[in-house]
Every structure is written in C-alpha cells, then in structure tokens.
Design a protein around this motif. Sequence first.
Motif, PDB file in Angstrom:
ATOM      1  N   LEU A   6      18.253 -59.142 -32.601  1.00 44.61           N
ATOM      2  CA  LEU A   6      17.116 -60.699 -32.242  1.00 44.61           C
ATOM      3  C   LEU A   6      15.573 -59.741 -32.586  1.00 44.61           C
ATOM      4  N   THR A   7      15.505 -58.514 -32.044  1.00 42.64           N
ATOM      5  CA  THR A   7      14.248 -58.547 -32.184  1.00 42.64           C
ATOM      6  C   THR A   7      13.253 -57.706 -33.465  1.00 42.64           C
ATOM      7  N   CYS A   8      14.128 -57.251 -34.260  1.00 42.56           N
ATOM      8  CA  CYS A   8      13.673 -56.466 -35.246  1.00 42.56           C
ATOM      9  C   CYS A   8      13.221 -55.273 -35.447  1.00 42.56           C
ATOM     10  N   LEU A   9      13.850 -54.720 -33.726  1.00 46.22           N
ATOM     11  CA  LEU A   9      13.015 -53.327 -34.116  1.00 46.22           C
ATOM     12  C   LEU A   9      14.175 -51.783 -33.844  1.00 46.22           C
ATOM     13  N   PRO A  10      14.363 -51.545 -34.869  1.00 47.22           N
ATOM     14  CA  PRO A  10      14.306 -50.401 -34.670  1.00 47.22           C
ATOM     15  C   PRO A  10      15.639 -50.016 -33.375  1.00 47.22           C
ATOM     16  N   VAL A  11      16.841 -49.101 -33.906  1.00 50.53           N
ATOM     17  CA  VAL A  11      17.741 -49.374 -32.371  1.00 50.53           C
ATOM     18  C   VAL A  11      18.841 -47.371 -32.749  1.00 50.53           C
ATOM     19  N   LEU A  12      18.957 -46.652 -31.176  1.00 53.28           N
ATOM     20  CA  LEU A  12      18.991 -45.845 -31.613  1.00 53.28           C
ATOM     21  C   LEU A  12      20.560 -45.336 -31.838  1.00 53.28           C
ATOM     22  N   VAL A  13      21.486 -45.185 -32.529  1.00 53.12           N
ATOM     23  CA  VAL A  13      22.488 -44.846 -32.694  1.00 53.12           C
ATOM     24  C   VAL A  13      23.201 -43.648 -32.069  1.00 53.12           C
ATOM     25  N   VAL A  14      24.526 -43.994 -30.971  1.00 58.05           N
ATOM     26  CA  VAL A  14      24.804 -42.723 -30.599  1.00 58.05           C
ATOM     27  C   VAL A  14      26.586 -42.241 -30.572  1.00 58.05           C
ATOM     28  N   SER A  15      26.501 -41.572 -30.763  1.00 57.80           N
ATOM     29  CA  SER A  15      28.380 -41.569 -31.034  1.00 57.80           C
ATOM     30  C   SER A  15      28.771 -41.299 -29.688  1.00 57.80           C
ATOM     31  N   TYR A  16      29.314 -42.336 -29.475  1.00 58.43           N
ATOM     32  CA  TYR A  16      30.382 -42.704 -28.202  1.00 58.43           C
ATOM     33  C   TYR A  16      31.154 -41.260 -27.991  1.00 58.43           C
ATOM     34  N   GLY A  76      30.037 -35.111 -35.655  1.00 56.98           N
ATOM     35  CA  GLY A  76      29.940 -33.630 -35.966  1.00 56.98           C
ATOM     36  C   GLY A  76      29.172 -32.060 -35.075  1.00 56.98           C
ATOM     37  N   SER A  77      28.667 -32.815 -34.340  1.00 56.68           N
ATOM     38  CA  SER A  77      27.527 -31.191 -33.786  1.00 56.68           C
ATOM     39  C   SER A  77      27.305 -31.714 -32.227  1.00 56.68           C
ATOM     40  N   THR A  78      27.063 -30.345 -31.834  1.00 56.47           N
ATOM     41  CA  THR A  78      27.321 -29.894 -30.417  1.00 56.47           C
ATOM     42  C   THR A  78      25.866 -29.969 -30.677  1.00 56.47           C
ATOM     43  N   ASP A  79      25.082 -30.060 -30.753  1.00 64.40           N
ATOM     44  CA  ASP A  79      23.094 -30.276 -30.600  1.00 64.40           C
ATOM     45  C   ASP A  79      22.832 -31.936 -30.787  1.00 64.40           C
ATOM     46  N   TYR A  80      23.542 -32.628 -31.530  1.00 61.55           N
ATOM     47  CA  TYR A  80      22.803 -33.967 -30.516  1.00 61.55           C
ATOM     48  C   TYR A  80      23.688 -34.622 -30.331  1.00 61.55           C
ATOM     49  N   GLU A  81      23.983 -36.155 -29.539  1.00 60.69           N
ATOM     50  CA  GLU A  81      24.605 -37.265 -29.448  1.00 60.69           C
ATOM     51  C   GLU A  81      24.504 -38.107 -29.879  1.00 60.69           C
ATOM     52  N   ALA A  82      23.173 -38.439 -30.005  1.00 60.45           N
ATOM     53  CA  ALA A  82      22.066 -39.334 -31.120  1.00 60.45           C
ATOM     54  C   ALA A  82      21.473 -39.212 -32.462  1.00 60.45           C
ATOM     55  N   LEU A  83      21.469 -40.670 -33.208  1.00 62.45           N
ATOM     56  CA  LEU A  83      21.021 -40.431 -34.347  1.00 62.45           C
ATOM     57  C   LEU A  83      19.315 -41.465 -34.444  1.00 62.45           C
ATOM     58  N   TYR A  84      18.407 -41.642 -34.896  1.00 53.27           N
ATOM     59  CA  TYR A  84      16.815 -41.910 -35.083  1.00 53.27           C
ATOM     60  C   TYR A  84      17.000 -41.711 -36.654  1.00 53.27           C
ATOM     61  N   GLY A  85      15.885 -43.408 -36.814  1.00 46.40           N
ATOM     62  CA  GLY A  85      15.416 -43.442 -37.863  1.00 46.40           C
ATOM     63  C   GLY A  85      14.032 -42.449 -37.814  1.00 46.40           C
ATOM     64  N   SER A  86      13.085 -42.811 -38.789  1.00 49.20           N
ATOM     65  CA  SER A  86      11.967 -42.127 -39.309  1.00 49.20           C
ATOM     66  C   SER A  86      11.058 -42.927 -38.979  1.00 49.20           C
ATOM     67  N   ASP A  87      11.856 -44.795 -38.729  1.00 48.28           N
ATOM     68  CA  ASP A  87      10.866 -45.387 -37.940  1.00 48.28           C
ATOM     69  C   ASP A  87      10.874 -45.735 -36.446  1.00 48.28           C
ATOM     70  N   PHE A  88      11.600 -45.050 -36.050  1.00 48.08           N
ATOM     71  CA  PHE A  88      12.328 -45.243 -34.781  1.00 48.08           C
ATOM     72  C   PHE A  88      10.842 -45.058 -33.721  1.00 48.08           C
ATOM     73  N   MET A  89      10.073 -43.836 -34.054  1.00 50.69           N
ATOM     74  CA  MET A  89       9.507 -43.463 -32.686  1.00 50.69           C
ATOM     75  C   MET A  89       7.847 -43.661 -34.025  1.00 50.69           C
TER      76      MET A  89
END
Length: 291
Positions: A189-199, A278-291
């Motif tokens: 809808l907004t064409c903005l990058p999103v944050l992907v979270v492991s449920y 598969g990591s205990t260091d993070y729960e989410a991923l973001y792309g290089s264009d997110f920030m």
Amino acid sequence: MPIKTVVYLDVLLLTNFLLAYFLLLAAGALSGQRAGFGRMLAGSGLAALSALFLFAPPQPYPVQAAYKIATALGITAAAFGRRSLRRLLTAACWYAALNIALAGVVMLVMLNTGVRWLDAANLTVYLHISPLLLLGLCGVCCAAVELGLRLLSRREPTVKTAGLEFELCGQLVRLRAALDTGCHLQDPLTCLPVLVVSYPDAKARLPAAADAFLAQWFAGQDRAEPPPGARLRLVPCGTAAEKGLLPGFAVQGISLITEKGVLGLGRSAVVFAPRSFGSTDYEALYGSDFM
C-alpha cells in the motif's frame, strides 16, 4: 640371483586398514561429511581387502583402471553412504587424491634415503618401507589436511544487530534486528520497506491479541479476524522454495534504540515469518533501504 619379496599378509592388511581409516577421515573433512565409527570400519576393511589385487594375475589396463575406480567408489560408499551421488563422487575423488599424495610423499622419502625397492602390479604398489614409517607419513598427510582446513576456513562475519521498538495493539514491543542485504520486502500500500519478524523467535514479546491471530494464521486459518484496531497487511514474499503472503500490521512508527536515545524512523509495517531465523542474537531482519 633374483631377490624374492616376502609379504606378510597380516601386516599388509592391518597397515592398509589403518591407512584407509586415516585417509577416509581426511576425505570426509575435505568433502564436508562425517561417517560413523561402524561405517569407517567397513570402509577401511574394504580398502584393506582391495589391496589383495596386488597378488592377482596381471590384468589389462582398462580392467585395472575400472577396478581402482570401483573400489574407490565402494570404499567411500561404505564409509559415507550413497544418498547423494555428488557427495559420493566428491568423497571418492578426495580419497583417490589423498592416496596419490601419500604415494608421492613416500616416493620422495625413498628417493632421499636411497631405498628404491617397490613392487607394482595391477596399479597397486607395495613399498618396501617400515609399516610404522608408512603410517607416520599418512599422519603427516592427514595433519596437513587438517591444518589447511583450519587456516583456510572462512570465519563467519560478526552480525551487527540494532534494537528496534514499535507499538502494537497498544503495547510497546522491543526486538533486536539484523541487517539482511537480500531483504527487499515492501508494504504493497505504501511501497515502504518493512521489518520482517520471526514469529517463533518473537512470540513471547508480542501482545496476546497479536499472538493469537498469528498462531491461527500460521495454523492455516487465513480468515482469522485481526486484533481490534490493528491494520492488517499482507506482504507477498517469494523464496527459492515457496511463495506466499506474510501477515503483518501497519504501525505508526518504528524507532531505533541507540546509546544516545530513541531515534524515530517513521511509519512502516511489520510482517511475520512462520520460521525461526536460527539465531539467539536477533528476532527480526531489515533491508539496507529500511533505515
């Protein structure tokens, strides 16, 4: 007067058994495979028996070559299994290469010590040196493989994580996110990058209403009602294995947690993946264009 060679069969079999055991260990390390102790014994035993071809009547060269190829495949198949032809061929090639390398090292030692006696028949070589020296040279070859693997192994780069927070269903959610340069998902809808979270990784930190909705969605109930007040987002996602829609929610803003405070990143959306990262260091991923 011709010199006769006396070969002790028990010494020949035991020496070849031990040599094959160490060479199979090295071949497994080079091909990224690990065999159980029983399989290693089976492969080493087959290798020891294959050396008896030395005493067979002279065969045509095509037969000799076919025998060597067949025994190399049989030995590695006994040790590492036959589930993957590519992995079997890789292990067989490494095993053959290590045998050739060991023969080269032994020949080098013989040439530098003045000992040049050997018997060869049917592409099988019997070397007139001490079995202990032969095992020692085999250990040198295996140690060289282990040292090379340790020196040339690639170290995994340190994953840099960032603390992020956003409000969902009236509750503040804080997660750790890592940069994934291959992540290019956008809110349709907004064409903005999103944050992907492991449920699975983040479910303990989610509001109860959002957790219940996502649990139903990933259980196959894709018509489940979203939490009251939440704006549902469905983001197309395609991988090499499958394609589908990831459920998520629009949020007013995602903020970056820094040492100097909280920095707002603006409005965006948060979508949830059904599998753990598969990591205990993070729960989410973001792309290089997110920030």
